[in-house]
Design a protein around this motif. Sequence first.
Motif, PDB file in Angstrom:
ATOM      1  N   LEU A  57       0.832  -1.204   0.000  1.00 38.79           N
ATOM      2  CA  LEU A  57       0.000   0.000   0.000  1.00 38.79           C
ATOM      3  C   LEU A  57       0.862   1.248   0.000  1.00 38.79           C
ATOM      4  O   LEU A  57       0.599   2.213  -0.728  1.00 38.79           O
ATOM      5  N   ALA A  58       1.931   1.232   0.804  1.00 39.56           N
ATOM      6  CA  ALA A  58       2.823   2.388   0.858  1.00 39.56           C
ATOM      7  C   ALA A  58       3.476   2.636  -0.497  1.00 39.56           C
ATOM      8  O   ALA A  58       3.606   3.781  -0.941  1.00 39.56           O
ATOM      9  N   ARG A  59       3.876   1.565  -1.180  1.00 36.53           N
ATOM     10  CA  ARG A  59       4.508   1.723  -2.491  1.00 36.53           C
ATOM     11  C   ARG A  59       3.514   2.252  -3.520  1.00 36.53           C
ATOM     12  O   ARG A  59       3.860   3.102  -4.332  1.00 36.53           O
ATOM     13  N   VAL A  60       2.290   1.734  -3.484  1.00 39.99           N
ATOM     14  CA  VAL A  60       1.275   2.213  -4.429  1.00 39.99           C
ATOM     15  C   VAL A  60       0.998   3.689  -4.190  1.00 39.99           C
ATOM     16  O   VAL A  60       0.945   4.495  -5.128  1.00 39.99           O
ATOM     17  N   ARG A  61       0.846   4.050  -2.928  1.00 41.72           N
ATOM     18  CA  ARG A  61       0.602   5.451  -2.591  1.00 41.72           C
ATOM     19  C   ARG A  61       1.760   6.331  -3.073  1.00 41.72           C
ATOM     20  O   ARG A  61       1.568   7.407  -3.634  1.00 41.72           O
ATOM     21  N   GLY A  62       2.994   5.862  -2.849  1.00 42.91           N
ATOM     22  CA  GLY A  62       4.164   6.618  -3.259  1.00 42.91           C
ATOM     23  C   GLY A  62       4.247   6.775  -4.765  1.00 42.91           C
ATOM     24  O   GLY A  62       4.599   7.852  -5.268  1.00 42.91           O
ATOM     25  N   MET A  63       3.936   5.710  -5.508  1.00 46.32           N
ATOM     26  CA  MET A  63       3.996   5.790  -6.968  1.00 46.32           C
ATOM     27  C   MET A  63       2.967   6.771  -7.519  1.00 46.32           C
ATOM     28  O   MET A  63       3.252   7.526  -8.452  1.00 46.32           O
ATOM     29  N   LEU A  64       1.765   6.767  -6.963  1.00 50.14           N
ATOM     30  CA  LEU A  64       0.736   7.703  -7.423  1.00 50.14           C
ATOM     31  C   LEU A  64       1.164   9.148  -7.141  1.00 50.14           C
ATOM     32  O   LEU A  64       0.990  10.033  -7.982  1.00 50.14           O
ATOM     33  N   ALA A  65       1.725   9.363  -5.957  1.00 54.32           N
ATOM     34  CA  ALA A  65       2.192  10.712  -5.611  1.00 54.32           C
ATOM     35  C   ALA A  65       3.335  11.136  -6.529  1.00 54.32           C
ATOM     36  O   ALA A  65       3.430  12.302  -6.923  1.00 54.32           O
ATOM     37  N   ASP A  66       4.193  10.183  -6.879  1.00 54.07           N
ATOM     38  CA  ASP A  66       5.320  10.509  -7.756  1.00 54.07           C
ATOM     39  C   ASP A  66       4.851  10.847  -9.165  1.00 54.07           C
ATOM     40  O   ASP A  66       5.368  11.777  -9.796  1.00 54.07           O
ATOM     41  N   LEU A  67       3.873  10.100  -9.673  1.00 54.83           N
ATOM     42  CA  LEU A  67       3.311  10.416 -10.987  1.00 54.83           C
ATOM     43  C   LEU A  67       2.703  11.822 -10.980  1.00 54.83           C
ATOM     44  O   LEU A  67       2.883  12.595 -11.925  1.00 54.83           O
ATOM     45  N   ALA A  68       1.984  12.132  -9.895  1.00 58.77           N
ATOM     46  CA  ALA A  68       1.367  13.460  -9.779  1.00 58.77           C
ATOM     47  C   ALA A  68       2.436  14.543  -9.750  1.00 58.77           C
ATOM     48  O   ALA A  68       2.296  15.594 -10.388  1.00 58.77           O
ATOM     49  N   ALA A  69       3.516  14.296  -9.022  1.00 61.04           N
ATOM     50  CA  ALA A  69       4.592  15.286  -8.922  1.00 61.04           C
ATOM     51  C   ALA A  69       5.244  15.534 -10.278  1.00 61.04           C
ATOM     52  O   ALA A  69       5.605  16.669 -10.611  1.00 61.04           O
ATOM     53  N   GLN A  70       5.396  14.487 -11.068  1.00 59.22           N
ATOM     54  CA  GLN A  70       5.988  14.647 -12.398  1.00 59.22           C
ATOM     55  C   GLN A  70       5.088  15.465 -13.316  1.00 59.22           C
ATOM     56  O   GLN A  70       5.546  16.320 -14.072  1.00 59.22           O
ATOM     57  N   MET A  71       3.768  15.201 -13.233  1.00 63.11           N
ATOM     58  CA  MET A  71       2.840  15.954 -14.071  1.00 63.11           C
ATOM     59  C   MET A  71       2.793  17.428 -13.655  1.00 63.11           C
ATOM     60  O   MET A  71       2.670  18.318 -14.500  1.00 63.11           O
ATOM     61  N   LEU A  72       2.924  17.690 -12.371  1.00 62.48           N
ATOM     62  CA  LEU A  72       2.959  19.079 -11.907  1.00 62.48           C
ATOM     63  C   LEU A  72       4.226  19.777 -12.390  1.00 62.48           C
ATOM     64  O   LEU A  72       4.205  20.976 -12.694  1.00 62.48           O
ATOM     65  N   ALA A  73       5.320  19.029 -12.452  1.00 65.75           N
ATOM     66  CA  ALA A  73       6.566  19.614 -12.975  1.00 65.75           C
ATOM     67  C   ALA A  73       6.384  20.014 -14.435  1.00 65.75           C
ATOM     68  O   ALA A  73       6.825  21.088 -14.858  1.00 65.75           O
TER      69      ALA A  73
END
Length: 313
Positions: free
Chosen positions: A54-70
């Motif tokens: 669950l922690a990894r899934v949450r982290g991956m979703l947050a990372d994808l969001a961070a890349q799109m914001l960049a």
Amino acid sequence: MMGEEAMDFAGGGMVEAILRDELAREERALGSVVPVLRHLLASEGQTLVSDAILARVRGMLADLAAQMLAVAEGRDAALRMSGAGDTAARDMLANALAGDPALLSFCHALATESQLALRLQQRSGIDPVLSPLLQELIASDMPAIAELAMNTLAAQSRFIQSQRRMELPLGELPAELFHALVAGVERQIDDAAGIARLQQTYDEGASRLGLLARLVSTMRRGAVAALALDHAGLALFSSALAALARQPRAAAVIACHEGQGARLALGLRAAGLGPEAIERQFLAVQPSARITPGIADVSPDQARLLLAAGQAG
């Protein structure tokens, strides 16, 4: 046609009935994963949901969001967010991404793969990055294969590192997920040039999964050698199993998880392995599990039909 083939072996009796029941039970368990993940990702009770996957899934979703914001800020996606002030926007976008069942399933498969790779390393000494088979392919006297194997090694190393950081680079998404993600956020991003650059630099064949699939393909009939888990490593094993059994790679990864024994046995049979070879791989993946008796009575074609029927159901 498929119905007629199913009729042909339906009279095979008890073994097929047992396998069909086991596969249906495993499909029900797997079918509950995405709804449960969506519920847990939305939960505020962090202490109750601190599971590694669950922690990894949450982290991956947050990372994808961070890349799109960049990208939205006109920067390289690889640079992620520019500062802590973007946290609220990132979390909001990550929550929106969690509503996509296909993306959630993909992230779950990656998290499962990295966890299984770590478990196999600890239990059996199977290197999650450089397996004996990959070493042999790197040493190939065919330059194209050697180069492809080297690129695969580098991609697998990056995957393990990214999973430790709970990251998922945009370029590692399959094409359908990448384009769906870009299309979904394009309306919220004013930088059309940034979106265009992102799309132009995307190359599915250069992703880890693309490289693994290409490497298995170049092995041709020799790809069966990758169905020895201790020799091939989990990443190459999963890609070979998917290709030879004609099933999605995520399904091949999940088959290596506890409680998915029927899926694994049928996948290996569909890939053409005999009963003794199936038992060896079965024990390597799930030492405490029991293989369904009579798996030898199921032909590779019958196994593929059972798998396809289970996935369709």
